[in-house]
Design a protein around this motif. Structure first.
Motif, PDB file in Angstrom:
ATOM      1  N   MET A   1       2.335   6.080  -2.962  1.00 26.66           N
ATOM      2  CA  MET A   1       3.320   7.194  -3.585  1.00 26.66           C
ATOM      3  C   MET A   1       3.050   7.144  -5.086  1.00 26.66           C
ATOM      4  O   MET A   1       3.139   7.999  -5.695  1.00 26.66           O
ATOM      5  CB  MET A   1       4.682   6.425  -3.575  1.00 26.66           C
ATOM      6  N   MET A   2       2.371   6.114  -5.583  1.00 29.32           N
ATOM      7  CA  MET A   2       2.118   6.112  -7.191  1.00 29.32           C
ATOM      8  C   MET A   2       0.879   7.070  -7.459  1.00 29.32           C
ATOM      9  O   MET A   2       0.839   7.470  -8.779  1.00 29.32           O
ATOM     10  CB  MET A   2       2.082   4.700  -7.694  1.00 29.32           C
ATOM     11  N   LEU A   3      -0.033   7.122  -6.439  1.00 29.69           N
ATOM     12  CA  LEU A   3      -1.325   7.606  -6.821  1.00 29.69           C
ATOM     13  C   LEU A   3      -1.379   8.909  -7.500  1.00 29.69           C
ATOM     14  O   LEU A   3      -2.214   9.195  -8.474  1.00 29.69           O
ATOM     15  CB  LEU A   3      -2.072   7.580  -5.360  1.00 29.69           C
TER      16      LEU A   3
ATOM     17  N   ARG B   1       0.838  -1.188  -0.164  1.00 28.78           N
ATOM     18  CA  ARG B   1       0.010   0.030  -0.058  1.00 28.78           C
ATOM     19  C   ARG B   1       1.030   1.153   0.153  1.00 28.78           C
ATOM     20  O   ARG B   1       0.601   2.351  -0.450  1.00 28.78           O
ATOM     21  CB  ARG B   1      -1.050   0.143   1.051  1.00 28.78           C
ATOM     22  N   THR B   2       2.123   1.501   0.511  1.00 28.62           N
ATOM     23  CA  THR B   2       2.836   2.341   0.611  1.00 28.62           C
ATOM     24  C   THR B   2       3.359   2.716  -0.800  1.00 28.62           C
ATOM     25  O   THR B   2       3.386   3.986  -1.020  1.00 28.62           O
ATOM     26  CB  THR B   2       4.237   2.136   1.548  1.00 28.62           C
TER      27      THR B   2
ATOM     28  N   GLY C   1       0.824  10.584  -9.223  1.00 24.16           N
ATOM     29  CA  GLY C   1       1.341  10.357 -10.803  1.00 24.16           C
ATOM     30  C   GLY C   1       0.221   9.707 -11.533  1.00 24.16           C
ATOM     31  O   GLY C   1      -0.176  10.248 -12.593  1.00 24.16           O
ATOM     32  N   LEU C   2      -0.392   8.699 -11.019  1.00 20.44           N
ATOM     33  CA  LEU C   2      -1.734   8.003 -11.638  1.00 20.44           C
ATOM     34  C   LEU C   2      -2.803   8.900 -11.711  1.00 20.44           C
ATOM     35  O   LEU C   2      -3.329   9.041 -13.063  1.00 20.44           O
ATOM     36  CB  LEU C   2      -1.933   6.644 -11.037  1.00 20.44           C
ATOM     37  N   LEU C   3      -3.106   9.812 -10.904  1.00 22.37           N
ATOM     38  CA  LEU C   3      -4.169  10.712 -11.073  1.00 22.37           C
ATOM     39  C   LEU C   3      -3.846  11.792 -12.082  1.00 22.37           C
ATOM     40  O   LEU C   3      -4.722  12.204 -12.913  1.00 22.37           O
ATOM     41  CB  LEU C   3      -4.396  11.338  -9.765  1.00 22.37           C
ATOM     42  N   PHE C   4      -2.557  12.114 -12.304  1.00 23.38           N
ATOM     43  CA  PHE C   4      -2.138  13.319 -13.199  1.00 23.38           C
ATOM     44  C   PHE C   4      -2.410  12.776 -14.425  1.00 23.38           C
ATOM     45  O   PHE C   4      -2.857  13.511 -15.313  1.00 23.38           O
ATOM     46  CB  PHE C   4      -0.670  13.575 -12.806  1.00 23.38           C
ATOM     47  N   PHE C   5      -1.867  11.290 -14.748  1.00 20.21           N
ATOM     48  CA  PHE C   5      -1.963  11.043 -16.183  1.00 20.21           C
ATOM     49  C   PHE C   5      -3.384  10.681 -16.334  1.00 20.21           C
ATOM     50  O   PHE C   5      -3.819  11.163 -17.652  1.00 20.21           O
ATOM     51  CB  PHE C   5      -1.151   9.742 -16.114  1.00 20.21           C
TER      52      PHE C   5
END
Length: 329
Positions: A39-41, A34-35, A43-47
């Motif tokens: 951390m990826m969230l 989950r950590t 960047g994923l939301l931006f894309f």
């Protein structure tokens, strides 16, 4: 032997753990890491918001778009929006110009950047290397508007630096803004001046990451500097070259590899030069500036994106044939 057996058991355990990880359900995988996923969230939301969500607007290319009726209320007109570009007399010229310049930009840009990176690295002085890199990096941060003034200072018919130099050798001054053929050279030189420093920094970072043991072993075997560059530096830089090539190949149908403002600003929109300065993006901008037809602009954008996708896929296929590990997918 005991050591090898121990390593073998250890590897088997690792393989078993990896196999178990691969078999984890998606929810358990998210919970366990989950950590990492948190951390990826961002960047994923931006894309998703800025790259994937706007793709819904592709339907405008097939509609007689009316802002009041919106995407779901506008009339569908099939491929009619594509006709404005594909039936135009300028299509062949602007398509050739776009591909011609971009191929030159990719080949010379990557080639010169690798060359300068190697020269920077071989200076052996960190102070000199940083000084050269800083000087060459400055043009990258200048906008094409500023570059337009710099270019005018060089190419002006009466007061340009280049014509002054020609006159000192007894050569008649040249009106660079009246002859289209000169711009086959001016654009590539301007592009290289702007980007070579930037890409050189990337390749210098790549060279710095190469283990010095390779060079020390080569020196012991009596390899010269040229042989070290040929058999160590260049082969180990190839993955970076291939990655940059694939990224740029996808933009080969966009003027200036995506930064088409160069073609719009440097020639000052001079009509005499359109034969060699007009690319797809500048043509579409001039054609649609007064028409207010978002459907036609979306149609050309979709055409460029599809061709870019095909080129990236094909280039990646060729790279996979050459070196499977260097392919993007």
């Amino acid at each position: 032997m005991r050591c090898n057996l121990f390593k073998g058991k250890s590897n088997n355990k690792k393989n078993q753990l990896i196999t178990k990880d691969k078999g984890l359900p998606f929810t358990k995988e998210i919970s366990k890491k989950r950590t990492l996923y948190l951390m990826m969230l961002p960047g994923l939301l931006f894309f998703f918001i800025f790259h994937y969500l706007p793709m819904i607007g592709v339907v405008i290319a097939f509609q007689d778009f009316d802002p009041v009726k919106g995407l779901f209320g506008s009339k569908w007109i099939g491929l009619k929006n594509f006709e404005f570009f594909f039936k135009s007399d300028a299509m062949a010229t602007v398509t050739f110009n776009t591909i011609f310049y971009n191929v030159i930009f990719i080949v010379t840009g990557l080639g010169l950047s690798v060359l300068f990176a190697i020269l920077f690295f071989e200076t052996g002085s960190k102070i000199l290397t940083k000084t050269y890199k800083s000087i060459m990096l400055i043009p990258y941060f200048m906008s094409w508007i500023v570059m337009q003034y710099v270019l005018t200072a060089f190419l002006n018919m009466d007061s340009g630096i280049l014509n002054k130099i020609l006159q000192t050798f007894g050569i008649e001054p040249v009106n660079w803004y009246w002859e289209a053929s000169y711009w086959r050279w001016i654009f590539p030189i301007a592009y290289l001046w702007k980007v070579v420093g930037y890409y050189s920094v990337i390749f210098v970072a790549g060279i710095t990451g190469i283990s010095t043991e390779y060079y020390e072993a080569a020196k012991i075997d009596g390899a010269s500097k040229i042989k070290q560059v040929r058999y160590i530096t260049i082969p180990l830089l190839m993955p970076i070259v291939i990655t940059l090539f694939l990224l740029q190949a996808g933009k080969i149908f966009y003027g200036g590899l995506g930064d088409w403002s160069m073609f719009f600003t440097l020639p000052n929109e001079t009509g005499f030069l359109l034969e060699t300065t007009d690319v797809i993006d500048t043509y579409v901008l001039r054609a649609l500036r007064g028409m207010n037809e978002p459907g036609m602009a979306a149609a050309v954008g979709l055409y460029q994106s599809l061709v870019g996708l095909i080129l990236v896929t094909f280039s990646n296929y060729l790279v996979r044939k050459y070196d499977k590990d260097s392919a993007l997918f």
